[in-house]
Design an enzyme around this catalytic site. Sequence first.
Site, short mmCIF file in Angstrom:
data_model
loop_
_atom_site.label_atom_id
_atom_site.label_comp_id
_atom_site.label_asym_id
_atom_site.label_seq_id
_atom_site.Cartn_x
_atom_site.Cartn_y
_atom_site.Cartn_z
N LYS A 78 3.10 4.71 -7.88
CA LYS A 78 4.15 4.05 -8.64
C LYS A 78 4.77 4.97 -9.69
O LYS A 78 5.98 4.90 -9.95
CB LYS A 78 3.62 2.77 -9.30
CG LYS A 78 3.30 1.67 -8.30
CD LYS A 78 2.93 0.38 -9.00
CE LYS A 78 2.69 -0.73 -8.00
NZ LYS A 78 2.36 -2.02 -8.66
N LYS A 173 2.37 -1.85 3.01
CA LYS A 173 2.12 -3.27 2.75
C LYS A 173 3.42 -4.00 2.41
O LYS A 173 4.36 -3.40 1.88
CB LYS A 173 1.10 -3.45 1.62
CG LYS A 173 1.64 -3.19 0.22
CD LYS A 173 0.64 -3.67 -0.82
CE LYS A 173 1.24 -3.52 -2.23
NZ LYS A 173 0.36 -4.09 -3.26
N LYS A 176 6.95 -7.42 -2.81
CA LYS A 176 8.16 -7.99 -3.41
C LYS A 176 8.97 -6.95 -4.16
O LYS A 176 10.14 -7.16 -4.47
CB LYS A 176 7.78 -9.13 -4.36
CG LYS A 176 6.94 -8.72 -5.56
CD LYS A 176 6.56 -9.92 -6.40
CE LYS A 176 5.75 -9.52 -7.63
NZ LYS A 176 4.47 -8.87 -7.28
#
Length: 344
Positions: A78, A173, A176
């Site tokens: 991230k 994966k 959202k």
Amino acid sequence: MLQNSYETLFFIVDLHAITLPYDTQQLSKATRETAAIYLACGIDNSKSHVRAHVELMWLLSSATPIGWLNKMIQFKEKSHKAGGENVGVALLTYPVLMASDILLYQSDFVPVGEDQKQHLELTRELAERVNYLYGGRKWKKLGGRGGAIFKVPEPLIPPAGARVMSLTDGLSKMSKSAPSDQSRINLLDPKDRIEDDIRFPEYNLTLTCRLPLINILKIDVIHVYKRKLVSDVVSFLSLTFAILEFDNLERPECNNLLSIYQLISGKTKGEVAEECQNMNWGTFKPLLTDALIEHLHPIQVRYEEIMSDSAYLDKVLADGAAKAADIADATLNNVYQAMGFLRR
């Protein structure tokens, strides 16, 4: 099922939501919407705004080696996507907040997906470290009960659906936060959107890697986009992927869609395999689409009912927070005492 087997606590991780840049105008709205979705899915309580989470996080941070956090895979991924040195410290330390979320309630088990196993392992190691540093006789000398301060929780990983994958990339994966809405099924997606995403997914395949036989057909296509499939590729895909099967490492998208069908249909893996063994995509995708729409419809109806009754939603959140705070405060007081603070 968990609610019937365990004493459960469900919470909305609004503090986790600010580890990356976010819209301040949307945070409270998103919190309420998430609570409504939880309730619409059948969860009978939810909570937010329990301050003990932040306090325990700070106490745990003092006992967390920085090397542990630097090893977290999600932080590396991230932070790279968010711009490296420009990311906030919260992105690095949020596994400590996750540990606080869990350890506050003396949890025996934590339902997690495959991608969260590393963070739960950090939680377990941190619980053991704090118990060693401050528990036992050391705590007893300070007037405490002695013994372990925290329970060391065990992971509770579901046999199916522990990691649902993206609709556009069977190796990543479903998330959202992914840039493409077509990579996922949102619980509130309308019927036509679900049909669109399942029946006409946006393929972004490196065909020469995934489909070695493509070179034999002399088809020079690298990217295939939604509803723009050239006829030769369609024919090739239909012939090559006529049989649907689980656990084929060369066909992760197939395994993913079969797993989704297994989850929403309530059938066993064996039952799904037998039902779908003679199907091709043209037969299976409408089946999956209809099953998803049927499964999500009552959730969507209930969600609208809950969102239209703000008093009910506020009461559920307040009651859940009060119940959780009673448990959390008892744990937090023990930690303060064991770490040598003045009596609170």
